[in-house]
Design an enzyme around this catalytic site. Structure first.
Site, PDB file in Angstrom:
ATOM      1  N   THR A 373     -37.777  21.436 -31.208  1.00 14.77           N
ATOM      2  CA  THR A 373     -38.435  21.296 -29.912  1.00 14.77           C
ATOM      3  C   THR A 373     -37.345  21.161 -28.859  1.00 14.77           C
ATOM      4  OG1 THR A 373     -40.354  20.291 -30.933  1.00 14.77           O
ATOM      5  CG2 THR A 373     -40.187  19.988 -28.567  1.00 14.77           C
ATOM      6  N   ASN A 393     -42.252  23.248 -33.546  1.00 14.31           N
ATOM      7  CA  ASN A 393     -42.468  22.025 -34.317  1.00 14.31           C
ATOM      8  C   ASN A 393     -41.204  21.605 -35.058  1.00 14.31           C
ATOM      9  OD1 ASN A 393     -43.830  19.735 -34.994  1.00 14.31           O
ATOM     10  ND2 ASN A 393     -44.888  20.612 -36.724  1.00 14.31           N
ATOM     11  N   GLU A 412     -46.756  24.500 -36.351  1.00  9.30           N
ATOM     12  CA  GLU A 412     -47.471  23.561 -35.480  1.00  9.30           C
ATOM     13  C   GLU A 412     -48.824  23.152 -36.070  1.00  9.30           C
ATOM     14  OE1 GLU A 412     -45.572  21.992 -32.646  1.00  9.30           O
ATOM     15  OE2 GLU A 412     -45.326  24.087 -32.161  1.00  9.30           O
ATOM     16  N   ASP A 415     -49.501  19.621 -36.719  1.00  8.31           N
ATOM     17  CA  ASP A 415     -49.858  18.667 -35.662  1.00  8.31           C
ATOM     18  C   ASP A 415     -51.359  18.371 -35.639  1.00  8.31           C
ATOM     19  OD1 ASP A 415     -47.335  18.103 -34.792  1.00  8.31           O
ATOM     20  OD2 ASP A 415     -47.383  19.423 -33.055  1.00  8.31           O
ATOM     21  N   SER A 444     -50.700  17.467 -29.236  1.00  8.47           N
ATOM     22  CA  SER A 444     -49.239  17.434 -29.083  1.00  8.47           C
ATOM     23  C   SER A 444     -48.805  16.101 -28.494  1.00  8.47           C
ATOM     24  CB  SER A 444     -48.825  18.562 -28.141  1.00  8.47           C
ATOM     25  OG  SER A 444     -47.455  18.489 -27.843  1.00  8.47           O
ATOM     26  N   SER A 445     -47.520  15.811 -28.631  1.00  8.46           N
ATOM     27  CA  SER A 445     -46.940  14.657 -27.936  1.00  8.46           C
ATOM     28  C   SER A 445     -46.034  15.093 -26.797  1.00  8.46           C
ATOM     29  CB  SER A 445     -46.113  13.823 -28.913  1.00  8.46           C
ATOM     30  OG  SER A 445     -46.908  13.370 -29.980  1.00  8.46           O
ATOM     31  N   GLY A 465     -40.939  14.724 -31.482  1.00  5.16           N
ATOM     32  CA  GLY A 465     -42.183  14.479 -32.209  1.00  5.16           C
ATOM     33  C   GLY A 465     -42.976  13.343 -31.598  1.00  5.16           C
TER      34      GLY A 465
HETATM   35  O1  DON Z   1     -46.184  19.064 -30.100  1.00  3.30           O
HETATM   36  C1  DON Z   1     -45.680  18.120 -30.695  1.00  3.30           C
HETATM   37  O2  DON Z   1     -45.944  16.962 -30.440  1.00  3.30           O
HETATM   38  C2  DON Z   1     -44.651  18.382 -31.779  1.00  3.30           C
HETATM   39  N1  DON Z   1     -44.888  19.664 -32.354  1.00  3.30           N
HETATM   40  C3  DON Z   1     -43.283  18.261 -31.192  1.00  3.30           C
HETATM   41  C4  DON Z   1     -42.221  18.377 -32.237  1.00  3.30           C
HETATM   42  C5  DON Z   1     -40.918  17.841 -31.842  1.00  3.30           C
HETATM   43  O3  DON Z   1     -40.726  17.322 -30.781  1.00  3.30           O
HETATM   44  C6  DON Z   1     -39.846  17.933 -32.855  1.00  3.30           C
HETATM   45  N2  DON Z   1     -38.626  17.387 -32.332  1.00  3.30           N
HETATM   46  N3  DON Z   1     -37.911  16.598 -32.727  1.00  3.30           N
END
Ligand code: DON
Length: 562
Positions: A373, A393, A412, A415, A444-445, A465
């Site tokens: 990400t 992801n 993804e 998630d 998502s975050s 994440g």
């Molecule tokens: O949308 C989300 O919340 C996750 N797919 C984000 C993943 C992410 O930030 C991975 N990074 N360390």
């Protein structure tokens, strides 16, 4: 991990002319542009778009596409993201939602075996883990609706990078090592990233000719150049041959959605952030609403951090219980954003004790952070802003590339709530609101955010994440305390997400005394053992006119004031 902060000051004359024209206490335009992003080549791409007469939105397209090439472990055409835009001319904020969607053939139990157990890796490795990508459609949308340059002009630096190659750095190599086993099932991906079956050496040139071709088709054909025609055909064929379930109709039917951002104010600061299907804005505002009942500055460090942790616990409880794609579930957004609701949450917080997560109402739901990400922040001389958080992801997404496309697919789908009560890659649990359904966007975050007050503004966000929202919270509080972009990115981080009931913290986030005090209150603390996140921030101070950009000192993040 090394700090590579570049601060290049240039075009002072233009800055002088523009700010001179504005001349007011709250200047209408910064007169300078700034970009903070996770790769120097992405910054260069954005700079090229600005130099060609583009605005922040053209730069955002150029930066996003260049990141797809230069940071392929983190985001790309096979993934999605959220681009929060501020259009200065209309004083308007809008969120461009390019989040992936579940394919039409997806079902709620698709990652469970006959006994109802989660099949290990099924929602993470290979094409079955991939949602329908949104990034290409979002780039076309942003260029056409908000940009000034032709899409092909903004994509040109990325195409060049893919053809000429980028140097493999330590992060790319470590990610490949980590994902090697899954990647071995994808000959096309191996051919690009592990030629001769060996991990590439640091400094080796990574050329991506198929990705260049896919980018060229996007540049000339727009939406249809990716979602219909030869690229779409190759994507669907490769996905299905690898055991995935995409169809041509899934791609042709993908739609970008423009959404009203979440808005709130906290201590005189306007917060503009990502709405559903991101939990980011709602989580951030809920935590700030809870905290607004106290003057945090009057507490000792341990109590202040305890209260922040308790606000995190409650916002993440609501995330797991309520949040999901609003087109599929009735989410009580107004309630969750309401200060009255937060007052109720605050009333359950004791100043001297941690609340065990299992004692919070409805705690039962019905039902390793890496360099993956990416986030960039852009401000242009006219005051247009972009906060973009993009993702495939986890590291290198599904570690799968449909042959002939150069596109790494996202994973993804993980998630979604694969099984109620079971954590995902980030140990997040969810309920039916985030269950898998055809065409649905997974929760998502990602939290691209603008902060604005009489002092100035900040554009921020980060990968990480489930920890994204708490990182943005801590940086927001830091900015409100008067600190700058460098402090916001460097700040030591801590995190609580309701379940597991544990506070994860970076080295240095708590003093020994704070650790003792927090443990005495009943908090379970767990050192993360390593740094996390990759925050990129741009700030503009109205009084001094100073524009600053800061990349995360934990990573290769770079920043440019132009
Ligand atoms: O949308 C989300 O919340 C996750 N797919 C984000 C993943 C992410 O930030 C991975 N990074 N360390």
């Amino acid at each position: 991990m090394k700090l590579r902060q570049l601060l290049l000051a240039a075009l002072v004359l233009a800055a002088f002319l523009l700010t001179g024209a504005a001349g007011a206490a709250t200047p209408a335009r910064p007169g300078k542009a700034a970009i903070a992003a996770a790769h120097p080549q992405a910054i260069a791409a954005g700079e090229e778009a600005l130099a060609a007469g583009g605005n922040a939105f053209d730069a955002a397209v150029a930066v996003s596409a260049a990141l797809a090439v230069a940071e392929p472990n983190a985001s790309g055409l096979g993934g999605g993201g959220f681009w929060l835009l501020h259009v200065a001319r209309d004083a308007r904020d809008v969120l461009v939602d390019g989040r992936e969607t579940a394919p039409a053939a997806a079902t709620a139990g698709m990652y469970l075996d006959a006994a109802g157990n989660v099949i290990p890796g099924a929602s993470l490795d290979g094409p079955l883990a991939a949602g329908i990508p949104g990034e290409p459609a979002a780039l076309v949308h942003i260029a056409r609706r908000y940009g000034r340059l032709p899409l092909a002009r903004s994509l040109a630096p990325a195409i060049r990078l893919a053809e000429e190659g980028i140097a493999i750095d330590a992060g790319l190599q470590a990610g490949l090592r980590f994902r090697r086993k899954a990647m071995e099932k994808s000959p096309a991906m191996m051919a690009v990233f592990c030629p001769d079956g060996e991990l590439p050496a640091i400094g080796a040139r990574l050329r991506q000719p198929d990705l260049a071709l896919t980018l060229r088709r996007l540049a000339s054909g727009g939406f249809d150049g990716f979602y219909r025609g030869p690229t779409a055909a190759a994507l669907v064929e490769g996905v299905r041959a690898g055991g995935g379930i995409w169809s041509a109709a899934d791609l042709a039917g993908y739609q970008v959605i423009e959404r009203e951002p979440v808005r709130a104010s906290y201590r005189g600061v306007q917060i503009v952030s990502a709405p559903l299907p991101s939990a980011g804005g709602i989580g951030l505002v809920d935590m700030l609403n809870i905290l607004s009942g106290w003057d945090l500055g009057r507490f000792d460090g341990a109590t202040r951090k305890h209260l922040i942790i308790e606000s995190m616990r409650r916002a993440y409880r609501d995330r797991s219980a309520w949040l999901g794609d609003p087109a599929f579930s009735a989410v009580p957004v107004a309630q969750l954003l309401s200060p009255f609701y937060a007052a109720g949450q605050r009333a359950s917080i004791r100043l001297d004790r941690a609340t065990p997560s299992e004692l919070l109402p409805a705690a039962r739901t019905d039902g390793s952070e890496g360099n993956d990400t990416t986030h960039f922040s852009i401000l242009d001389a006219e005051g247009n802003r972009v906060a973009g958080t993009l993702s495939i992801n986890t590291w290198y997404g599904a570690a799968f590339m449909p042959p002939g496309t150069g596109v790494i697919l996202n994973n993804e789908m993980d998630d979604f709530t694969v099984k109620p009560g079971t954590g995902n890659a980030y140990e997040l649990q969810g309920a039916t609101a985030n269950a898998i359904a055809p065409g649905k966007r997974m929760l998502s975050s990602m939290t691209p955010t603008f902060l604005e007050s009489s002092r100035g503004l900040a554009i921020l966000g980060t990968p990480g994440g489930s920890r994204i929202i708490t990182m943005v919270l801590l940086a927001t509080l830091d900015w409100i305390d008067g600190h700058d972009a460098h402090s916001m990115t460097a700040l030591r981080r801590y995190h609580h997400q309701f379940l597991p009931d544990v506070v994860t913290y970076e080295p240095g986030a708590f003093s020994d005394e704070e650790i003792r005090a927090l443990e005495a209150m009943g908090h379970r603390l767990k050192a993360s053992g390593r740094d996390y996140g990759n925050m990129n921030v741009v700030t503009w101070d109205y009084a001094s006119g100073k524009v600053e950009a800061a990349g995360d000192p934990r990573r290769e993040g770079e920043a440019l004031v132009y």
